[in-house]
Scaffold this motif. Structure first.
Motif, mmCIF file in Angstrom:
data_model
loop_
_atom_site.group_PDB
_atom_site.id
_atom_site.type_symbol
_atom_site.label_atom_id
_atom_site.label_comp_id
_atom_site.label_asym_id
_atom_site.label_seq_id
_atom_site.Cartn_x
_atom_site.Cartn_y
_atom_site.Cartn_z
ATOM 1 N N SER A 1 85.767 -55.630 -106.224
ATOM 2 C CA SER A 1 84.892 -54.514 -106.607
ATOM 3 C C SER A 1 84.699 -53.502 -105.480
ATOM 4 C CB SER A 1 83.530 -55.034 -107.073
ATOM 5 O OG SER A 1 82.834 -55.633 -106.007
ATOM 6 N N LEU A 2 84.933 -53.907 -104.231
ATOM 7 C CA LEU A 2 84.761 -52.990 -103.100
ATOM 8 C C LEU A 2 86.015 -52.999 -102.241
ATOM 9 C CD1 LEU A 2 82.828 -51.128 -101.443
ATOM 10 C CD2 LEU A 2 82.269 -53.163 -100.098
ATOM 11 N N ASP A 3 86.682 -51.854 -102.173
ATOM 12 C CA ASP A 3 87.871 -51.696 -101.333
ATOM 13 C C ASP A 3 87.403 -51.382 -99.911
ATOM 14 O OD1 ASP A 3 90.142 -50.817 -99.960
ATOM 15 O OD2 ASP A 3 91.004 -49.874 -101.736
ATOM 16 N N ILE A 4 87.505 -52.353 -99.022
ATOM 17 C CA ILE A 4 87.007 -52.186 -97.660
ATOM 18 C C ILE A 4 87.757 -51.087 -96.916
ATOM 19 C CG2 ILE A 4 88.465 -53.895 -96.496
ATOM 20 C CD1 ILE A 4 84.663 -53.483 -95.974
ATOM 21 N N PHE A 5 89.004 -50.828 -97.296
ATOM 22 C CA PHE A 5 89.757 -49.764 -96.640
ATOM 23 C C PHE A 5 89.239 -48.390 -97.051
ATOM 24 C CE2 PHE A 5 93.047 -53.258 -96.845
ATOM 25 C CZ PHE A 5 92.824 -53.675 -95.544
ATOM 26 N N LYS A 6 88.723 -48.267 -98.262
ATOM 27 C CA LYS A 6 88.084 -47.016 -98.668
ATOM 28 C C LYS A 6 86.745 -46.844 -97.950
ATOM 29 C CE LYS A 6 90.358 -46.468 -103.100
ATOM 30 N NZ LYS A 6 90.214 -46.304 -104.545
ATOM 31 N N VAL A 7 86.079 -47.950 -97.690
ATOM 32 C CA VAL A 7 84.856 -47.892 -96.882
ATOM 33 C C VAL A 7 85.212 -47.360 -95.491
ATOM 34 C CG1 VAL A 7 83.033 -49.262 -95.786
ATOM 35 C CG2 VAL A 7 83.690 -49.730 -98.163
ATOM 36 N N ASN A 8 86.323 -47.817 -94.948
ATOM 37 C CA ASN A 8 86.771 -47.329 -93.646
ATOM 38 C C ASN A 8 87.022 -45.825 -93.683
ATOM 39 O OD1 ASN A 8 87.495 -47.574 -90.926
ATOM 40 N ND2 ASN A 8 89.631 -47.957 -91.413
ATOM 41 N N ASP A 9 87.657 -45.343 -94.744
ATOM 42 C CA ASP A 9 87.881 -43.900 -94.881
ATOM 43 C C ASP A 9 86.555 -43.151 -94.953
ATOM 44 O OD1 ASP A 9 90.644 -44.146 -94.798
ATOM 45 O OD2 ASP A 9 90.894 -44.073 -96.976
ATOM 46 N N ALA A 10 85.590 -43.691 -95.703
ATOM 47 C CA ALA A 10 84.275 -43.060 -95.811
ATOM 48 C C ALA A 10 83.564 -43.053 -94.454
ATOM 49 C CB ALA A 10 83.422 -43.778 -96.867
ATOM 50 N N MET A 11 83.748 -44.108 -93.676
ATOM 51 C CA MET A 11 83.146 -44.159 -92.343
ATOM 52 C C MET A 11 83.826 -43.161 -91.400
ATOM 53 S SD MET A 11 80.598 -46.232 -92.367
ATOM 54 C CE MET A 11 80.291 -46.753 -90.674
ATOM 55 N N SER A 12 85.136 -42.983 -91.561
ATOM 56 C CA SER A 12 85.854 -41.994 -90.738
ATOM 57 C C SER A 12 85.309 -40.600 -90.990
ATOM 58 C CB SER A 12 87.354 -42.023 -91.039
ATOM 59 O OG SER A 12 87.914 -43.237 -90.607
ATOM 60 N N LYS A 13 85.006 -40.301 -92.239
ATOM 61 C CA LYS A 13 84.429 -38.990 -92.570
ATOM 62 C C LYS A 13 83.056 -38.807 -91.931
ATOM 63 C CE LYS A 13 86.895 -38.560 -96.917
ATOM 64 N NZ LYS A 13 86.813 -38.635 -98.379
ATOM 65 N N LYS B 1 74.375 -56.157 -98.782
ATOM 66 C CA LYS B 1 74.835 -57.169 -99.746
ATOM 67 C C LYS B 1 76.302 -57.023 -100.143
ATOM 68 C CE LYS B 1 73.418 -54.812 -103.948
ATOM 69 N NZ LYS B 1 72.832 -54.952 -105.239
ATOM 70 N N GLU B 2 76.880 -55.839 -99.981
ATOM 71 C CA GLU B 2 78.266 -55.620 -100.410
ATOM 72 C C GLU B 2 79.302 -56.165 -99.429
ATOM 73 O OE1 GLU B 2 75.599 -52.500 -102.143
ATOM 74 O OE2 GLU B 2 76.010 -53.106 -100.081
ATOM 75 N N GLU C 1 78.787 -45.513 -101.723
ATOM 76 C CA GLU C 1 79.639 -44.382 -102.117
ATOM 77 C C GLU C 1 80.940 -44.866 -102.754
ATOM 78 O OE1 GLU C 1 82.322 -41.474 -99.452
ATOM 79 O OE2 GLU C 1 80.175 -41.350 -99.031
ATOM 80 N N VAL C 2 81.570 -45.851 -102.138
ATOM 81 C CA VAL C 2 82.837 -46.372 -102.656
ATOM 82 C C VAL C 2 82.613 -47.103 -103.978
ATOM 83 C CG1 VAL C 2 84.707 -48.019 -102.212
ATOM 84 C CG2 VAL C 2 83.955 -46.463 -100.404
ATOM 85 N N LEU C 3 81.532 -47.854 -104.084
ATOM 86 C CA LEU C 3 81.237 -48.561 -105.343
ATOM 87 C C LEU C 3 80.950 -47.582 -106.477
ATOM 88 C CD1 LEU C 3 79.037 -51.535 -104.124
ATOM 89 C CD2 LEU C 3 81.315 -51.673 -105.153
ATOM 90 N N LYS C 4 80.337 -46.460 -106.145
ATOM 91 C CA LYS C 4 79.983 -45.463 -107.152
ATOM 92 C C LYS C 4 81.225 -44.766 -107.724
ATOM 93 C CE LYS C 4 76.014 -43.601 -106.329
ATOM 94 N NZ LYS C 4 74.952 -42.772 -105.752
ATOM 95 N N ALA C 5 82.225 -44.565 -106.885
ATOM 96 C CA ALA C 5 83.447 -43.865 -107.300
ATOM 97 C C ALA C 5 84.663 -44.597 -106.735
ATOM 98 C CB ALA C 5 83.407 -42.420 -106.835
ATOM 99 N N PRO C 6 84.983 -45.784 -107.272
ATOM 100 C CA PRO C 6 86.068 -46.594 -106.690
ATOM 101 C C PRO C 6 87.450 -45.959 -106.769
ATOM 102 C CG PRO C 6 85.296 -47.550 -108.749
ATOM 103 C CD PRO C 6 84.368 -46.416 -108.418
ATOM 104 N N LYS C 7 87.661 -44.998 -107.663
ATOM 105 C CA LYS C 7 88.984 -44.372 -107.788
ATOM 106 C C LYS C 7 89.148 -43.206 -106.820
ATOM 107 C CE LYS C 7 90.389 -46.998 -111.108
ATOM 108 N NZ LYS C 7 91.297 -48.069 -110.803
ATOM 109 N N ASP C 8 88.051 -42.736 -106.215
ATOM 110 C CA ASP C 8 88.139 -41.650 -105.239
ATOM 111 C C ASP C 8 88.721 -42.193 -103.942
ATOM 112 O OD1 ASP C 8 86.972 -40.046 -107.085
ATOM 113 O OD2 ASP C 8 85.048 -39.841 -106.060
ATOM 114 N N GLY C 9 89.141 -41.296 -103.069
ATOM 115 C CA GLY C 9 89.588 -41.701 -101.743
ATOM 116 C C GLY C 9 91.041 -42.096 -101.665
#
Length: 138
Positions: free
Chosen positions: A44-56, A22-23, A96-104
């Motif tokens: 509300s969702l930074d897709i580039f931070k999602v990309n960083d989370a996927m890289s990890k 849904k996000e 993960e990104v939605l839970k902590a949007p300031k991380d990353g």
């Protein structure tokens, strides 16, 4: 022809998996082996931070700009199991990104976000060269 059908089937499998998250939303209809997606609500969702989370998690996705998004090209190296794992990881990364949007702030998200927000796109090349020089300590 068999390989083409396989790739198109995997692209459709990924597209259907993305529709179940849904996000995020699909960007267009994947008529080939390239599937692109973006945040349903970019505020509300930074897709580039999602990309960083996927890289990890070991995924190497390609970032898009205008609109901000991600895409993946399905190749013969991919399987149904890999696509299913990608969808699961993508859903987890969004949460993960939605839970902590300031991380990353240490990944590539700040660079892509900056480039996306520049009104004068002509300076992007200069910014990227300066970043690479700093990152490579030239």
């Amino acid at each position: 022809v068999t390989q083409c059908r396989k790739l198109l089937g995997l692209a459709e499998r990924l597209a259907q998996g993305i529709k179940g998250i849904k996000e995020i939303k699909l960007l267009g209809k994947p008529d080939s082996s390239v599937v692109a997606w973006a945040a349903e609500d970019p505020k509300s969702l930074d897709i580039f931070k999602v990309n960083d989370a996927m890289s990890k998690r070991g995924w190497h996705l390609s970032a898009l700009q205008r609109p901000a998004g991600l895409h993946m090209c399905i190749t013969p190296a991919h399987s149904k199991e890999m696509i299913d794992k990608l969808v699961v990881d993508l859903q987890e990364a969004c949460k993960e990104v939605l839970k902590a949007p300031k991380d990353g702030e240490e990944g590539m998200a700040p660079i892509y976000g900056l480039a996306e927000s520049l009104p004068d796109r002509n300076i992007i090349g200069d910014v990227l060269v300066a970043y690479q020089e700093a990152a490579l300590d030239c």
